[in-house]
Design a protein around this motif. Structure first.
Motif, PDB file in Angstrom:
ATOM      1  N   GLY A  26     167.402 -20.913  54.106  1.00 40.48           N
ATOM      2  CA  GLY A  26     166.146 -21.348  53.491  1.00 40.48           C
ATOM      3  C   GLY A  26     164.915 -20.824  54.189  1.00 40.48           C
ATOM      4  O   GLY A  26     163.941 -20.403  53.556  1.00 40.48           O
ATOM      5  N   ILE A  31     161.820 -20.820  51.701  1.00 43.60           N
ATOM      6  CA  ILE A  31     161.910 -22.187  51.185  1.00 43.60           C
ATOM      7  C   ILE A  31     161.355 -23.123  52.246  1.00 43.60           C
ATOM      8  O   ILE A  31     161.717 -23.053  53.406  1.00 43.60           O
ATOM      9  CB  ILE A  31     163.363 -22.551  50.837  1.00 43.60           C
ATOM     10  CG1 ILE A  31     163.841 -21.689  49.686  1.00 43.60           C
ATOM     11  CG2 ILE A  31     163.498 -24.017  50.496  1.00 43.60           C
ATOM     12  CD1 ILE A  31     165.289 -21.863  49.331  1.00 43.60           C
ATOM     13  N   GLY A  32     160.469 -24.001  51.854  1.00 42.33           N
ATOM     14  CA  GLY A  32     159.827 -24.908  52.787  1.00 42.33           C
ATOM     15  C   GLY A  32     158.428 -24.482  53.153  1.00 42.33           C
ATOM     16  O   GLY A  32     157.699 -25.210  53.801  1.00 42.33           O
ATOM     17  N   LYS A  33     158.055 -23.299  52.729  1.00 45.73           N
ATOM     18  CA  LYS A  33     156.712 -22.787  53.001  1.00 45.73           C
ATOM     19  C   LYS A  33     156.092 -22.241  51.717  1.00 45.73           C
ATOM     20  O   LYS A  33     155.434 -21.219  51.718  1.00 45.73           O
ATOM     21  CB  LYS A  33     156.765 -21.680  54.049  1.00 45.73           C
ATOM     22  CG  LYS A  33     157.292 -22.145  55.381  1.00 45.73           C
ATOM     23  CD  LYS A  33     157.358 -21.013  56.352  1.00 45.73           C
ATOM     24  CE  LYS A  33     157.955 -21.481  57.666  1.00 45.73           C
ATOM     25  NZ  LYS A  33     158.108 -20.388  58.600  1.00 45.73           N
ATOM     26  N   LEU A  34     156.336 -22.919  50.637  1.00 44.57           N
ATOM     27  CA  LEU A  34     155.834 -22.467  49.348  1.00 44.57           C
ATOM     28  C   LEU A  34     154.406 -22.942  49.116  1.00 44.57           C
ATOM     29  O   LEU A  34     153.982 -23.954  49.677  1.00 44.57           O
ATOM     30  CB  LEU A  34     156.742 -22.999  48.229  1.00 44.57           C
ATOM     31  CG  LEU A  34     158.179 -22.496  48.232  1.00 44.57           C
ATOM     32  CD1 LEU A  34     158.978 -23.222  47.179  1.00 44.57           C
ATOM     33  CD2 LEU A  34     158.216 -21.011  47.997  1.00 44.57           C
ATOM     34  N   ASP A  37     153.072 -26.876  48.969  1.00 43.29           N
ATOM     35  CA  ASP A  37     153.604 -27.789  49.970  1.00 43.29           C
ATOM     36  C   ASP A  37     152.440 -28.321  50.797  1.00 43.29           C
ATOM     37  O   ASP A  37     151.534 -27.579  51.160  1.00 43.29           O
ATOM     38  CB  ASP A  37     154.616 -27.084  50.875  1.00 43.29           C
ATOM     39  CG  ASP A  37     155.906 -26.746  50.153  1.00 43.29           C
ATOM     40  OD1 ASP A  37     156.126 -27.284  49.060  1.00 43.29           O
ATOM     41  OD2 ASP A  37     156.688 -25.953  50.698  1.00 43.29           O
ATOM     42  N   PRO A  50     157.052 -31.132  51.722  1.00 46.26           N
ATOM     43  CA  PRO A  50     157.338 -29.958  50.881  1.00 46.26           C
ATOM     44  C   PRO A  50     157.553 -30.338  49.412  1.00 46.26           C
ATOM     45  O   PRO A  50     158.659 -30.264  48.893  1.00 46.26           O
ATOM     46  CB  PRO A  50     158.604 -29.395  51.512  1.00 46.26           C
ATOM     47  CG  PRO A  50     159.290 -30.594  52.062  1.00 46.26           C
ATOM     48  CD  PRO A  50     158.198 -31.513  52.521  1.00 46.26           C
ATOM     49  N   THR A  53     158.775 -27.405  47.125  1.00 46.50           N
ATOM     50  CA  THR A  53     160.148 -27.081  47.503  1.00 46.50           C
ATOM     51  C   THR A  53     161.117 -28.123  46.956  1.00 46.50           C
ATOM     52  O   THR A  53     162.182 -27.779  46.433  1.00 46.50           O
ATOM     53  CB  THR A  53     160.270 -26.995  49.038  1.00 46.50           C
ATOM     54  OG1 THR A  53     159.346 -26.010  49.515  1.00 46.50           O
ATOM     55  CG2 THR A  53     161.666 -26.618  49.456  1.00 46.50           C
ATOM     56  N   CYS A  54     160.751 -29.391  47.055  1.00 45.11           N
ATOM     57  CA  CYS A  54     161.595 -30.466  46.519  1.00 45.11           C
ATOM     58  C   CYS A  54     161.766 -30.334  45.012  1.00 45.11           C
ATOM     59  O   CYS A  54     162.870 -30.540  44.488  1.00 45.11           O
ATOM     60  CB  CYS A  54     161.001 -31.828  46.847  1.00 45.11           C
ATOM     61  SG  CYS A  54     161.088 -32.257  48.585  1.00 45.11           S
ATOM     62  N   LEU A  57     164.154 -27.288  44.310  1.00 40.30           N
ATOM     63  CA  LEU A  57     165.545 -27.623  44.652  1.00 40.30           C
ATOM     64  C   LEU A  57     166.125 -28.642  43.680  1.00 40.30           C
ATOM     65  O   LEU A  57     167.300 -28.555  43.309  1.00 40.30           O
ATOM     66  CB  LEU A  57     165.632 -28.141  46.078  1.00 40.30           C
ATOM     67  CG  LEU A  57     165.424 -27.106  47.178  1.00 40.30           C
ATOM     68  CD1 LEU A  57     165.457 -27.762  48.544  1.00 40.30           C
ATOM     69  CD2 LEU A  57     166.460 -26.007  47.082  1.00 40.30           C
TER      70      LEU A  57
END
Length: 70
Positions: A26, A31-34, A37, A50, A53-54, A57
């Motif tokens: 990720g 992912i996690g830095k979109l 967020d 995030p 990201t949530c 997913l």
């Protein structure tokens, strides 16, 4: 009874593998830095949520589980 428990364990195992792959790859995929967020950093405090990201997913997992349901 054992057949239904087998399906539950198989689905849970696949879910755990997917979650594991997301944790491993990720960060490399961004992912996690979109954008979208929420990240707030102050002197003694930092908050990271995030939300985008949530949502992504959740959409991907919903599609995967709907494929298994059919």
């Amino acid at each position: 009874m054992f057949e239904s428990m087998g399906k539950i364990f198989l689905t849970l195992g696949i879910f755990l593998v997917i979650i594991g792959l997301v944790f491993i790859f990720g960060g490399k995929l961004g992912i996690g830095k979109l954008p979208g967020d929420i990240y707030i950093k102050r002197e003694n405090f930092s908050f990271y949520f995030p939300i985008v990201t949530c949502l992504i997913l959740s959409l991907i997992l919903t599609l995967i589980f709907n494929l298994f349901r059919r």
